[in-house]
Design an enzyme around this catalytic site. Structure first.
Site, short mmCIF file in Angstrom:
data_model
loop_
_atom_site.label_atom_id
_atom_site.label_comp_id
_atom_site.label_asym_id
_atom_site.label_seq_id
_atom_site.Cartn_x
_atom_site.Cartn_y
_atom_site.Cartn_z
N HIS A 67 0.85 -1.20 0.00
CA HIS A 67 0.00 0.00 0.00
C HIS A 67 0.89 1.25 0.00
CE1 HIS A 67 -3.71 -2.34 0.91
NE2 HIS A 67 -2.81 -3.18 1.36
N TYR A 341 3.73 -5.68 9.96
CA TYR A 341 3.70 -4.21 9.83
C TYR A 341 4.84 -3.59 10.65
CZ TYR A 341 -1.09 -4.58 7.85
OH TYR A 341 -2.18 -4.88 7.07
C1 HEM Z 1 -1.06 -11.87 6.56
C2 HEM Z 1 -1.76 -10.93 5.93
C3 HEM Z 1 -1.22 -9.56 5.62
C4 HEM Z 1 0.07 -9.12 5.48
C5 HEM Z 1 1.34 -9.94 5.59
C6 HEM Z 1 0.03 -7.70 5.19
C7 HEM Z 1 1.14 -6.89 4.99
C8 HEM Z 1 1.14 -5.52 4.94
C9 HEM Z 1 2.30 -4.65 4.99
C10 HEM Z 1 3.74 -5.11 5.08
C11 HEM Z 1 1.88 -3.38 4.96
C12 HEM Z 1 2.75 -2.11 5.01
C13 HEM Z 1 2.87 -1.67 6.46
C14 HEM Z 1 3.75 -0.44 6.65
O1 HEM Z 1 4.86 -0.42 6.13
O2 HEM Z 1 3.31 0.51 7.34
C15 HEM Z 1 0.46 -3.42 4.86
C16 HEM Z 1 -0.34 -2.33 4.80
C17 HEM Z 1 -1.69 -2.39 4.74
N1 HEM Z 1 -2.49 -3.52 4.84
FE1 HEM Z 1 -1.89 -5.39 5.01
N2 HEM Z 1 -1.28 -7.30 5.16
C18 HEM Z 1 -2.07 -8.40 5.42
C19 HEM Z 1 -3.42 -8.45 5.51
C20 HEM Z 1 -4.22 -7.37 5.38
C21 HEM Z 1 -5.65 -7.37 5.54
C22 HEM Z 1 -6.50 -8.59 5.93
C23 HEM Z 1 -6.07 -6.08 5.33
C24 HEM Z 1 -7.44 -5.48 5.39
C25 HEM Z 1 -8.43 -5.88 6.02
C26 HEM Z 1 -4.90 -5.28 5.06
C27 HEM Z 1 -4.90 -3.92 4.83
C28 HEM Z 1 -3.80 -3.12 4.75
C29 HEM Z 1 -3.84 -1.69 4.58
C30 HEM Z 1 -5.10 -0.82 4.42
C31 HEM Z 1 -2.52 -1.23 4.58
C32 HEM Z 1 -2.04 0.21 4.44
C33 HEM Z 1 -1.91 0.80 5.83
C34 HEM Z 1 -1.32 2.18 5.74
O3 HEM Z 1 -1.91 3.04 5.08
O4 HEM Z 1 -0.27 2.37 6.35
N3 HEM Z 1 -3.80 -6.08 5.11
N4 HEM Z 1 0.01 -4.74 4.86
#
Ligand code: HEM
Length: 389
Positions: A67, A341
């Site tokens: 993202h 995260y």
């Molecule tokens: C095992 C499952 C998941 C993994 C490994 C994963 C991994 C990640 C990572 C690495 C980031 C970047 C975090 C950062 O650098 O601040 C991220 C951001 C994000 N993830 Fe996931 N994610 C997963 C599941 C989900 C699910 C289920 C959702 C939604 C319901 C989701 C929604 C988001 C959103 C909206 C962001 C952006 C947050 C922001 O604006 O900083 N993710 N995710």
């Protein structure tokens, strides 16, 4: 010469030294190896997730590993009081105001992804009040997640890695992944018929994971939540979309900026309460629409900022940071998300000094709004969003 008082020679204790001294060190080594996954090579560790995201999306110094293309949004949340019976937090009480620092984003690791290529949209929020309550949530516009477990999500990311020959994911590997994971059907069915995202302001964002809420009487209910766009002036669908004059890489961000120039953009927070038979630890399964819902209040977004120097830049939207009365469910994705995260945030925070300085904060009135003002980032590979089909 011998004497009757002669004692037999004492056994040497030096072997004790050689056995006992290294033991704690070996124990420590074993603990580190265990944490690092040496005995469980297939375990999806945070490092493996973030390395794989970097392989798929490229390393863009200082940006989020998933993202990556986003902008900060600011405003407030006003509780309606209708959901106060669910959890003991003041955040949900009638006319209780909390400050909101959020982030709207596109999936994938490329901070320069063209908005047209985004398969879905995302919104993350941090709500805080003066009493020290805090709630962080990161949501998607999809109604379900493709997979139910961290291991399956890592396998999905591996299947979506760019083929060195083409620089794009290998369709056969993706097909094989989806064939081996029938739980992805709900997500794929949604994606096949979902229109291209038109506007952040016309999008519903869903928690997908479930949470356990407990009230002051100690009663526990399992819920999911959604932020559902309201039909006020700045949100209305009838408004001419910005496409004609602002078509381009950033049209979704420009659309939000121009709506905010006309007024506040609003969403209702709705909780959906699970029935005992609902699958509460499986984000691939929707709950029946007839389940009880509660309107908990209103999110009002009043302004936005480019991320480079925006208020959201250094926030880790860890979905397990929760207010009083909220607890993560046993959904295995939640604890994995928290650990991943944290790892991803650490990497980008360490890089922040390498990140180009922003030319200046862009306020919401600019029709040329660009979420990431700067160029000059390091790119090693590019692929589109990480929720491929
Ligand atoms: C095992 C499952 C998941 C993994 C490994 C994963 C991994 C990640 C990572 C690495 C980031 C970047 C975090 C950062 O650098 O601040 C991220 C951001 C994000 N993830 Fe996931 N994610 C997963 C599941 C989900 C699910 C289920 C959702 C939604 C319901 C989701 C929604 C988001 C959103 C909206 C962001 C952006 C947050 C922001 O604006 O900083 N993710 N995710």
């Amino acid at each position: 010469m011998s004497s009757d008082n002669a004692q037999p020679p004492k056994p040497s204790r030096s072997w004790l030294f050689f056995v006992c001294v290294p033991l704690p060190a070996l124990g420590l080594l074993a603990i580190f190896a265990l944490i690092g996954g040496a005995f469980t090579p297939d375990r999806p560790t945070p490092q493996k997730f973030v390395n794989q995201l970097e392989t798929n999306g490229g390393v863009h110094t200082g940006y989020r590993r998933n993202h990556a293309k986003g902008a900060c949004v600011m405003g407030y949340f006003e509780g309606s009081g209708e959901a106060a019976f669910l959890a003991a937090t003041p955040l949900l009480e009638h006319q209780h105001f909390s400050q909101v620092i959020g982030r709207v984003s596109l999936p994938g690791g490329n901070p320069h992804l063209a908005d047209d290529k985004a398969p879905l949209l995302s919104m993350a929020l941090q709500l805080r009040d003066e009493e020290g309550e805090e709630w962080r949530t990161a949501m998607l516009s999809a109604p379900v997640f493709p997979v139910a477990t961290p291991a399956a999500f890592l396998a999905q990311l591996q299947a979506a890695a760019p083929d060195p020959a083409t620089g794009k994911p290998d369709p056969q590997k993706l097909q094989a992944f989806f064939a081996a994971h029938p739980e992805t059907k709900n997500f794929l069915t949604w994606k096949a018929q979902a229109p291209k995202p038109e506007s952040f302001a016309l999008t519903r964002f869903n928690s997908l994971n479930s949470f356990n809420l407990s009230n002051r009487q100690g009663e526990i209910k399992t819920v999911r939540w959604s932020f559902i766009h309201r039909a006020n002036r700045a949100n209305t669908a009838e408004r001419e979309p910005q496409k004609a004059s602002l078509e381009g890489e950033n049209h979704l961000y420009q659309d939000l900026a121009s709506r905010l120039a006309e007024g506040n953009v609003q969403w209702n927070l709705q909780f959906q309460i699970a029935a005992p038979e609902d699958p509460v630890n499986d984000a691939t399964q929707p709950w029946p629409p007839e389940r009880k819902t509660v309107n908990a209040g209103q999110l009002v977004i009043t302004s936005m900022q480019a991320e480079d120097e925006g208020a959201c830049r250094d926030i880790n939207y860890d979905p397990t940071v929760l207010p009083t009365g909220f607890a993560p469910s046993a959904d295995p994705l939640l604890s994995a998300r928290s650990a991943v995260y944290a790892n991803a945030s650490r990497r980008r925070w360490q890089e922040q000094s390498h990140r180009p300085q922003a030319a200046g904060t862009i306020e919401n009135h600019s029709s040329a709004f660009s979420p990431n003002q700067n160029s000059g980032v390091t790119v090693t590979a590019i692929s589109e969003g990480s929720y491929h089909e």
